[in-house]
Design a protein around this motif. Structure first.
Motif, PDB file in Angstrom:
ATOM      1  N   TRP A   7       4.843  -7.771  10.993  1.00 50.19           N
ATOM      2  CA  TRP A   7       3.620  -8.332  10.853  1.00 50.19           C
ATOM      3  C   TRP A   7       2.827  -8.207   9.267  1.00 50.19           C
ATOM      4  O   TRP A   7       2.626  -9.352   8.589  1.00 50.19           O
ATOM      5  N   ARG A   8       3.053  -7.313   7.853  1.00 47.03           N
ATOM      6  CA  ARG A   8       2.800  -7.614   7.097  1.00 47.03           C
ATOM      7  C   ARG A   8       3.987  -7.744   5.936  1.00 47.03           C
ATOM      8  O   ARG A   8       4.255  -7.573   4.808  1.00 47.03           O
ATOM      9  N   LEU A  67      -0.855  -3.040  -3.712  1.00 46.55           N
ATOM     10  CA  LEU A  67      -2.867  -3.434  -3.625  1.00 46.55           C
ATOM     11  C   LEU A  67      -3.293  -3.012  -2.051  1.00 46.55           C
ATOM     12  O   LEU A  67      -3.896  -3.165  -1.952  1.00 46.55           O
ATOM     13  N   HIS A  68      -1.899  -3.086  -1.026  1.00 44.89           N
ATOM     14  CA  HIS A  68      -2.130  -3.592   0.128  1.00 44.89           C
ATOM     15  C   HIS A  68      -1.534  -1.649   0.631  1.00 44.89           C
ATOM     16  O   HIS A  68      -2.462  -0.785   1.156  1.00 44.89           O
ATOM     17  N   SER A 108      -5.200  -4.057   3.776  1.00 46.99           N
ATOM     18  CA  SER A 108      -5.214  -5.655   4.434  1.00 46.99           C
ATOM     19  C   SER A 108      -5.808  -6.617   3.821  1.00 46.99           C
ATOM     20  O   SER A 108      -5.193  -7.068   3.595  1.00 46.99           O
ATOM     21  N   GLY A 109      -7.191  -6.167   2.869  1.00 43.53           N
ATOM     22  CA  GLY A 109      -7.726  -7.301   2.289  1.00 43.53           C
ATOM     23  C   GLY A 109      -7.683  -7.286   0.222  1.00 43.53           C
ATOM     24  O   GLY A 109      -8.022  -7.984  -0.304  1.00 43.53           O
ATOM     25  N   PHE A 143       5.800  -4.275  13.334  1.00 44.85           N
ATOM     26  CA  PHE A 143       5.419  -3.228  12.867  1.00 44.85           C
ATOM     27  C   PHE A 143       4.513  -3.905  12.433  1.00 44.85           C
ATOM     28  O   PHE A 143       4.170  -5.167  12.023  1.00 44.85           O
ATOM     29  N   GLY A 144       3.442  -3.325  12.148  1.00 46.30           N
ATOM     30  CA  GLY A 144       1.992  -3.810  12.158  1.00 46.30           C
ATOM     31  C   GLY A 144       0.889  -2.342  11.455  1.00 46.30           C
ATOM     32  O   GLY A 144       0.732  -1.676  11.135  1.00 46.30           O
ATOM     33  N   THR A 145      -0.348  -2.772  11.491  1.00 45.78           N
ATOM     34  CA  THR A 145      -1.652  -2.003  10.973  1.00 45.78           C
ATOM     35  C   THR A 145      -2.776  -1.856  11.456  1.00 45.78           C
ATOM     36  O   THR A 145      -3.845  -2.550  10.429  1.00 45.78           O
TER      37      THR A 145
END
Length: 234
Positions: A92-93, A100-101, A187-188, A208-210
């Protein structure tokens, strides 16, 4: 000694019955086969003959991330790409794993530096760890607060490597999903690192996500590792 904190949610999920920690020789062989950068990599064979620290489930072969990328994010991308080539996988990322993330926690960085110093000259580190069961039923925030003095959270790179050497660890929806408590995610890309990377299994594939780090999820548990001595870092 298992974590004695009262779980925040019902403990309904665990490891697959056929999952087991592989021998270090097999783990190292898999890594050398998957990554050309590790074809000559060695590990200290003496370490895995020692007794495991409390709460550790086994010894795991973990390459130094610097062998696979010039930045931590680049090394993570390479590991996730390899997972995608070896099984059904969705990230997902994708494209959002730069500094930065995605960042390592200070505690994870300090612990990694200590391990590298103790195993100087070896590109594959021998790490005692647990794959999430110890902290199941706790949010990542609570799990981090509950870490023992010699314990630290594992990040996306390490957990991804462990899934490559132990693909049977997460193969069904009802298997315990894995929070990567050694990393944090914004996320932002706004400096608010309030999310945490997580490996899940849904819709017939690894994902895979956060999610938010303070949210309690019965389906997940934070993976962590253990040093020989106390870690003086938050």
């Amino acid at each position: 000694m298992l974590n004695k904190l009262v779980p925040e949610v019902e403990l309904a999920y665990a490891y697959p019955k056929d999952y087991k920690v592989q021998a270090m020789t097999r783990q190292a062989s898999i890594l050398r086969r998957l990554f050309p950068e590790l074809k000559d990599a060695k590990y200290d064979e003496r370490i895995s003959t020692n007794p495991l620290p409390n709460n550790a489930e086994g010894w795991f072969a973990i390459p130094r991330w610097q062998k696979l990328g010039s930045t931590y994010g680049e090394a993570v991308e390479k590991v996730l790409a390899m997972i995608g080539r070896s099984r059904k996988f969705y990230n997902w990322r994708e494209g959002q794993l730069n500094a930065l993330h995605l960042r390592q926690t200070i505690r994870s960085i300090k612990a990694s530096q200590k391990l590298v110093g103790e195993q100087e000259g070896y590109d594959i580190l021998t790490v005692s760890a647990q794959f999430g069961l110890l902290h199941r039923g706790h949010s990542v925030r609570i799990a981090r607060m509950a870490f023992a003095t010699n314990e630290f959270g594992l990040g996306t790179f390490v957990v991804g490597i462990m899934l490559l050497t132990h693909p049977r660890r997460l193969v069904e929806y009802d298997d315990l999903w894995i929070d990567c408590a050694g990393d944090k995610f914004a996320s932002g890309a706004d400096g608010l690192f309030v999310d945490v990377p997580c490996f899940r299994f849904r819709d017939g594939r690894l994902k895979f996500g956060t999610p938010w780090s303070v949210r309690t999820r019965s389906h997940e548990g934070s993976a962590s590792a253990f040093l020989k001595g106390r870690l003086n870092a938050k």
